[in-house]
Design a protein around this motif. Structure first.
Motif, PDB file in Angstrom:
ATOM      1  N   GLU A  94       0.691  -1.299  -0.021  1.00 48.25           N
ATOM      2  CA  GLU A  94      -0.058  -0.235  -0.105  1.00 48.25           C
ATOM      3  C   GLU A  94       0.988   1.329  -0.094  1.00 48.25           C
ATOM      4  O   GLU A  94       0.616   2.006  -0.620  1.00 48.25           O
ATOM      5  CB  GLU A  94      -0.911  -0.023   1.077  1.00 48.25           C
ATOM      6  N   SER A  95       1.864   1.134   0.861  1.00 51.20           N
ATOM      7  CA  SER A  95       2.968   2.532   0.814  1.00 51.20           C
ATOM      8  C   SER A  95       3.528   2.787  -0.440  1.00 51.20           C
ATOM      9  O   SER A  95       3.678   3.906  -0.832  1.00 51.20           O
ATOM     10  CB  SER A  95       3.833   2.415   1.931  1.00 51.20           C
ATOM     11  N   THR A  98       0.548   4.396  -2.655  1.00 44.22           N
ATOM     12  CA  THR A  98       0.567   5.710  -2.087  1.00 44.22           C
ATOM     13  C   THR A  98       1.493   6.709  -2.764  1.00 44.22           C
ATOM     14  O   THR A  98       0.961   7.791  -3.172  1.00 44.22           O
ATOM     15  CB  THR A  98       0.217   5.836  -0.495  1.00 44.22           C
ATOM     16  N   LYS A 102       1.183   9.548  -5.377  1.00 49.94           N
ATOM     17  CA  LYS A 102       1.298  10.929  -4.894  1.00 49.94           C
ATOM     18  C   LYS A 102       2.352  11.760  -5.824  1.00 49.94           C
ATOM     19  O   LYS A 102       2.289  13.111  -6.072  1.00 49.94           O
ATOM     20  CB  LYS A 102       1.878  11.052  -3.416  1.00 49.94           C
ATOM     21  N   ALA A 151      -5.825   5.370  -3.374  1.00 51.79           N
ATOM     22  CA  ALA A 151      -5.110   6.387  -3.205  1.00 51.79           C
ATOM     23  C   ALA A 151      -5.088   7.455  -4.357  1.00 51.79           C
ATOM     24  O   ALA A 151      -5.107   8.692  -3.831  1.00 51.79           O
ATOM     25  CB  ALA A 151      -3.374   5.917  -3.406  1.00 51.79           C
TER      26      ALA A 151
END
Length: 176
Positions: A94-95, A98, A102, A151
């Motif tokens: 998930e990071s 994201t 971003k 995200a």
């Protein structure tokens, strides 16, 4: 025939992409002019073909993949490097998703189209497959699409609306 052939290579998709698969992009290039298209798994196979087709149609494209060498090779093959953004990411994390979304918004200010293309295949009978393999498949094919879509929708500057697409290319097939 536009029949697609899949081959399992080290857990990644390798496909013959027919022109009919990309017909929407190739027959409506003016529609994608200046759009920001995000494609996961764009360094190889179907994803790479989508990246190149959208670039040819005049879109700005952000893509991610796990292999930095393949991403670099993709980047070096593109004429207008300002319209392609590559990012090393594992969509099962998930990071990473994201961070990718971003970074894409920081680069292009928005996302118009998201294509969740990253995926792996598994060719075995369920009774002969270890659950860890099924977990990995679900983490990449399903959760990767969830993480990237969430995200993108969580970002205030994302302009995904009813006239734009969120596509998941990960397909599950049950065969007797």
């Amino acid at each position: 025939s536009s029949r697609r052939r899949h081959t399992r290579l080290q857990g990644d998709w390798s496909s013959d992409v027919c022109s009919s698969d990309l017909g929407l992009i190739l027959h409506m290039p003016q529609h994608f002019q200046h759009k920001v298209v995000v494609i996961t798994g764009g360094s190889d196979g179907i994803g790479k073909a989508l990246v190149l087709a959208f670039l040819d149609a005049g879109a700005y494209v952000a893509t991610c993949g796990r292999n930095p060498e393949k991403l670099e090779l993709l980047g070096s093959s593109v004429k207008d490097k300002a319209r392609l953004f590559t990012f090393k990411a594992d969509v099962s994390k998930e990071s990473d998703c994201t961070s990718f979304i971003k970074a894409t918004i920081n680069k292009f200010d928005r996302i118009d189209i998201l294509i969740n293309n990253a995926g792996i295949s598994m060719r075995s009978l369920l009774t002969e497959c270890q659950t860890s393999v099924i977990q990995k498949l679900m983490d990449i094919n399903f959760m990767g699409a969830v993480f990237c879509t969430k995200a993108a929708l969580d970002r205030k500057s994302t302009r995904l609306n009813s006239s734009h697409l969120v596509i998941s290319y990960a397909v599950f097939c049950l065969k007797k």
